[in-house]
Design a protein around this motif. Structure first.
Motif, PDB file in Angstrom:
ATOM      1  N   ALA A 250       0.831  -1.197  -0.099  1.00  0.00           N
ATOM      2  CA  ALA A 250      -0.015   0.090   0.049  1.00  0.00           C
ATOM      3  C   ALA A 250       0.788   1.287  -0.172  1.00  0.00           C
ATOM      4  O   ALA A 250       0.316   2.206   0.028  1.00  0.00           O
ATOM      5  CB  ALA A 250      -1.057   0.012   1.232  1.00  0.00           C
ATOM      6  N   ASP A 251       2.168   1.176  -0.011  1.00  0.00           N
ATOM      7  CA  ASP A 251       3.140   2.438  -0.145  1.00  0.00           C
ATOM      8  C   ASP A 251       4.024   2.048  -1.067  1.00  0.00           C
ATOM      9  O   ASP A 251       4.451   1.068  -1.451  1.00  0.00           O
ATOM     10  CB  ASP A 251       3.651   2.610   1.221  1.00  0.00           C
ATOM     11  CG  ASP A 251       4.276   1.185   2.006  1.00  0.00           C
ATOM     12  OD1 ASP A 251       4.784   0.425   1.152  1.00  0.00           O
ATOM     13  OD2 ASP A 251       4.287   1.039   3.172  1.00  0.00           O
ATOM     14  N   VAL A 252       5.058   3.111  -1.269  1.00  0.00           N
ATOM     15  CA  VAL A 252       6.245   3.015  -2.322  1.00  0.00           C
ATOM     16  C   VAL A 252       7.336   3.441  -1.282  1.00  0.00           C
ATOM     17  O   VAL A 252       7.359   4.556  -0.947  1.00  0.00           O
ATOM     18  CB  VAL A 252       5.971   3.658  -3.601  1.00  0.00           C
ATOM     19  CG1 VAL A 252       7.227   3.695  -4.561  1.00  0.00           C
ATOM     20  CG2 VAL A 252       4.785   3.065  -4.460  1.00  0.00           C
ATOM     21  N   ASP A 253       8.698   2.586  -1.627  1.00  0.00           N
ATOM     22  CA  ASP A 253       9.793   3.106  -0.962  1.00  0.00           C
ATOM     23  C   ASP A 253      10.475   4.263  -1.979  1.00  0.00           C
ATOM     24  O   ASP A 253      10.750   4.092  -2.902  1.00  0.00           O
ATOM     25  CB  ASP A 253      10.791   1.925  -0.965  1.00  0.00           C
ATOM     26  CG  ASP A 253      10.458   0.993   0.055  1.00  0.00           C
ATOM     27  OD1 ASP A 253       9.483   1.269   1.093  1.00  0.00           O
ATOM     28  OD2 ASP A 253      10.760  -0.194  -0.049  1.00  0.00           O
ATOM     29  N   ALA A 254      10.251   5.548  -1.382  1.00  0.00           N
ATOM     30  CA  ALA A 254      10.993   6.729  -2.040  1.00  0.00           C
ATOM     31  C   ALA A 254      11.916   7.333  -1.119  1.00  0.00           C
ATOM     32  O   ALA A 254      11.510   8.011  -0.153  1.00  0.00           O
ATOM     33  CB  ALA A 254       9.775   7.576  -2.311  1.00  0.00           C
ATOM     34  N   TYR A 255      13.295   7.316  -1.605  1.00  0.00           N
ATOM     35  CA  TYR A 255      14.150   7.791  -1.235  1.00  0.00           C
ATOM     36  C   TYR A 255      14.184   7.763   0.409  1.00  0.00           C
ATOM     37  O   TYR A 255      14.260   8.590   1.270  1.00  0.00           O
ATOM     38  CB  TYR A 255      14.318   9.385  -1.217  1.00  0.00           C
ATOM     39  CG  TYR A 255      14.084   9.969  -2.645  1.00  0.00           C
ATOM     40  CD1 TYR A 255      15.497   9.623  -3.416  1.00  0.00           C
ATOM     41  CD2 TYR A 255      13.037  10.346  -3.222  1.00  0.00           C
ATOM     42  CE1 TYR A 255      15.289   9.914  -4.622  1.00  0.00           C
ATOM     43  CE2 TYR A 255      13.233  10.751  -4.448  1.00  0.00           C
ATOM     44  CZ  TYR A 255      14.083  10.326  -5.494  1.00  0.00           C
ATOM     45  OH  TYR A 255      14.095  10.711  -6.665  1.00  0.00           O
ATOM     46  N   GLY A 256      14.217   6.490   0.985  1.00  0.00           N
ATOM     47  CA  GLY A 256      14.271   6.119   2.013  1.00  0.00           C
ATOM     48  C   GLY A 256      12.982   6.242   2.830  1.00  0.00           C
ATOM     49  O   GLY A 256      12.928   5.997   4.370  1.00  0.00           O
ATOM     50  N   GLU A 257      12.000   6.638   2.228  1.00  0.00           N
ATOM     51  CA  GLU A 257      10.595   6.781   3.078  1.00  0.00           C
ATOM     52  C   GLU A 257       9.589   5.931   2.201  1.00  0.00           C
ATOM     53  O   GLU A 257       9.617   5.553   1.087  1.00  0.00           O
ATOM     54  CB  GLU A 257      10.255   8.364   3.104  1.00  0.00           C
ATOM     55  CG  GLU A 257      11.014   9.189   3.943  1.00  0.00           C
ATOM     56  CD  GLU A 257      10.442  10.812   3.711  1.00  0.00           C
ATOM     57  OE1 GLU A 257       9.316  10.817   3.257  1.00  0.00           O
ATOM     58  OE2 GLU A 257      11.245  11.716   4.363  1.00  0.00           O
ATOM     59  N   LYS A 258       8.609   5.588   3.273  1.00  0.00           N
ATOM     60  CA  LYS A 258       7.444   4.659   2.748  1.00  0.00           C
ATOM     61  C   LYS A 258       6.406   5.764   2.403  1.00  0.00           C
ATOM     62  O   LYS A 258       5.643   5.999   3.612  1.00  0.00           O
ATOM     63  CB  LYS A 258       7.125   3.748   3.732  1.00  0.00           C
ATOM     64  CG  LYS A 258       8.193   2.651   3.925  1.00  0.00           C
ATOM     65  CD  LYS A 258       7.520   1.373   4.857  1.00  0.00           C
ATOM     66  CE  LYS A 258       8.773   0.424   5.051  1.00  0.00           C
ATOM     67  NZ  LYS A 258       8.796  -0.197   3.510  1.00  0.00           N
ATOM     68  N   VAL A 259       6.142   6.056   1.153  1.00  0.00           N
ATOM     69  CA  VAL A 259       5.123   6.989   0.830  1.00  0.00           C
ATOM     70  C   VAL A 259       3.840   5.979   0.331  1.00  0.00           C
ATOM     71  O   VAL A 259       3.748   5.161  -0.290  1.00  0.00           O
ATOM     72  CB  VAL A 259       5.625   7.767  -0.342  1.00  0.00           C
ATOM     73  CG1 VAL A 259       4.336   8.842  -0.695  1.00  0.00           C
ATOM     74  CG2 VAL A 259       6.643   8.536  -0.026  1.00  0.00           C
TER      75      VAL A 259
END
Length: 434
Positions: A392-401
Motif C-alpha cells: 500500500a506504499d512505495v519506497d521513495a528515498y528512504g521513506e514509505k510513501v
C-alpha cells in the motif's frame, strides 16, 4: 654292408616362362605425411553442434510472454465511488474541495451539458441556437404554404364567381335560342299546313326550316361550349386541389417539425445543467476537473470514498487485454507518481474481472492505434478489472510513501504466454491448415 639307398630322381622341370622386366625403383618421398587431425575444424564442428543444440533447446524449453499495458486508477476497497460525467459538457460549479466530508445526497458539482466551443457556448447551447434557426425556417415555410393556399383559394373563388356569371349568360342565351327555335318550329308547322292547302309556296317553307335549323345549330354550339368550359373547369379544379393538398402537406410537415424542435429545445433547456450529488457519505478523495473544464461522457470528475481503506487498483481493460487474464494472475504496476526507472516496478494480483462489458465501444472520431487487435482501444468494449497491490506504499528515498486514492498508473497484463518453438512453427501450421 648294405649299400645306402640311392636318392630318388628329381622330376624333370618344365621350362620357365620369360620373366617380366624389372620395374624401375620408385623415387624416395621428399616429404613426410602428417596423420594428425586439424584441431580448428574439430573445434568449429563442436561449436556449431553446441550452438544448434542450444538453439533447439532454447526453442523447445524457452517461453515468451506478451503483455498489454492498460491505464488504471488507485481506488479504495470500501466506499469508493466515481462521480463521472454522465454526459459531455462543461463543469460550471464545484461544491466541494478535495478532503471535504460529504453526506449522501449533497451536491458535488454542476455540469452544463455540451463541450465548450470556440465561441464560449456549450454544444447544447449551439444546438439550441441551430434548432431555433431551423424553427424559423420551418415557420417561414409553413407561412409561405399557408399564404399560397389562401391566395390560390381566393383565385379559385374568383374563377368560380366568373364561371357562375358565364354559365348564367350561357343559360340565358341557351333559353333565348331554344325559345326562338321553338317559335320557328311552330311557324314551320303552320307554313307546312299552308303549303298543303296551297296558300304558301315551298320556298317560304324551306326558308322557315333553314331558320329553325340555324337556331338548333346555335343551341348545339352553346351546349358544346358549355361542355368544353366544364371540362376546362374540372381540370383547373383538379390542379388546384392537387396543389392545395401539396401545400397543406408541406405545411403539416413544417408544423410537425416545429413541434419536434420545440420538444427538443425544451428537453435541452431542461437538461442544460445537471447537478451531480454524492450517492453515499464519505470524503472527497479526488477532483478530476475544475470549473470551466470541458469533460466527455464517462470522464472522472470527482471521487468519494474512505481514505483509510486499503488501496485497490481499478482498470477498464479493452477486450484484447482480458482474453487470457484470470483471477489470481500477477501483474506489473507502474505508478505515474513514481517512475519505475527510478523507483522500480511493483506487483499486484487480479482479484476480479467483470463478466460483462462496463463500457460500450466508441465508433466515431477516433484515430487507429497499434496493438494486438487492429481496432483502436476506444472502439473495443471495456471490462473492469480489480487488482490488489502487494504493498500500500512505495519506497521513495528512504521513506514509505502511501499510495494516494485517485492516483493513476499503468498496468501490464500478460495476454499471451507460449513456447518459442510454437511461435516459430506458427507460419508452417498456418500453411498446413489452408
Amino acid at each position: 654292408m648294405s649299400a645306402a639307398p640311392l636318392p630318388a630322381a628329381a622330376p624333370e622341370e618344365e621350362p620357365a616362362e620369360a620373366a617380366p622386366p624389372p620395374r624401375p625403383a620408385a623415387p624416395l618421398l621428399a616429404e613426410t605425411i602428417d596423420l594428425r587431425q586439424n584441431r580448428t575444424t574439430l573445434f568449429a564442428t563442436l561449436l556449431v553442434g553446441a550452438t544448434v543444440c542450444a538453439t533447439l533447446g532454447g526453442l523447445w524449453f524457452g517461453r515468451f510472454a506478451q503483455t498489454e499495458s492498460v491505464r488504471g486508477v488507485v481506488a479504495a476497497t470500501g466506499g469508493f465511488v466515481r462521480l463521472d460525467a454522465p454526459r459531455a459538457g462543461v463543469v460550471s460549479r464545484l461544491a466541494v474541495t478535495q478532503g471535504d466530508r460529504v453526506a449522501a445526497g449533497s451536491p458535488v458539482y454542476a455540469l452544463r451539458l455540451g463541450a465548450a466551443t470556440a465561441g464560449g457556448e456549450s454544444v447544447a447551447e449551439a444546438e439550441i441556437r441551430n434548432l431555433l434557426q431551423t424553427r424559423r425556417t420551418q415557420e417561414a415555410e409553413a407561412a409561405a404554404a399557408e399564404a399560397f393556399i389562401a391566395q390560390a383559394t381566393r383565385q379559385q373563388k374568383a374563377i368560380e364567381s366568373d364561371q357562375s356569371r358565364f354559365y348564367a349568360g350561357l343559360d340565358a342565351q341557351s333559353r333565348q335560342v331554344a325559345a326562338a327555335a321553338d317559335k320557328s318550329r311552330a311557324i314551320v308547322r303552320r307554313v307546312s299546313a299552308y303549303v298543303k292547302e296551297g296558300y304558301a309556296t315551298r320556298d317560304v317553307l324551306e326558308a322557315r326550316e333553314r331558320t329553325t335549323y340555324d337556331y338548333e345549330r346555335q343551341l348545339a354550339e352553346i351546349e358544346l361550349r358549355r361542355l368544353e368550359y366544364q371540362r376546362q373547369d374540372t381540370e383547373r379544379r383538379r390542379a388546384y386541389e392537387t396543389l392545395v393538398a401539396t401545400k397543406q402537406s408541406q405545411k403539416a410537415a413544417a408544423r410537425s417539425q416545429i413541434e419536434s424542435i420545440d420538444s427538443r429545445i425544451a428537453a435541452l433547456r431542461t437538461e442544460s445543467a445537471l447537478e451531480i450529488q454524492a450517492p453515499s457519505a464519505g470524503t472527497v478523495l479526488a477532483l478530476g476537473a475544475k470549473v470551466g473544464d470541458s469533460v466527455r461522457s464517462g470522464q472522472l470528475v470527482a471521487a468519494i470514498g474512505d481514505p483509510a481503506a486499503a488501496p485497490l487498483i481499478v482498470v477498464e481493460a479493452p477486450s484484447r487485454a482480458v482474453g487470457l487474464a484470470k483471477v489470481g494472475q500477477r501483474v506489473i504496476l507502474k505508478y505515474d507518481a513514481f517512475p519505475y526507472k527510478t523507483f522500480g516496478i511493483h506487483h499486484g494480483t487480479i482479484t476480479y474481472i467483470s463478466e460483462a462489458a462496463v463500457r460500450a465501444p466508441v465508433t466515431e472520431g477516433l484515430p487507429p492505434e497499434a496493438g494486438l487487435d487492429p481496432r483502436p482501444v476506444p472502439m473495443q468494449s471495456a471490462y473492469r478489472i480489480d487488482i490488489r497491490p502487494d504493498r500500500a506504499d512505495v519506497d521513495a528515498y528512504g521513506e514509505k510513501v502511501p499510495l494516494k486514492i485517485g492516483a493513476t498508473l499503468s498496468v501490464d497484463i500478460v495476454v499471451e504466454r507460449r513456447r518459442l518453438i510454437d511461435w516459430a512453427t506458427d507460419p508452417i501450421r498456418a500453411l498446413r491448415g489452408r
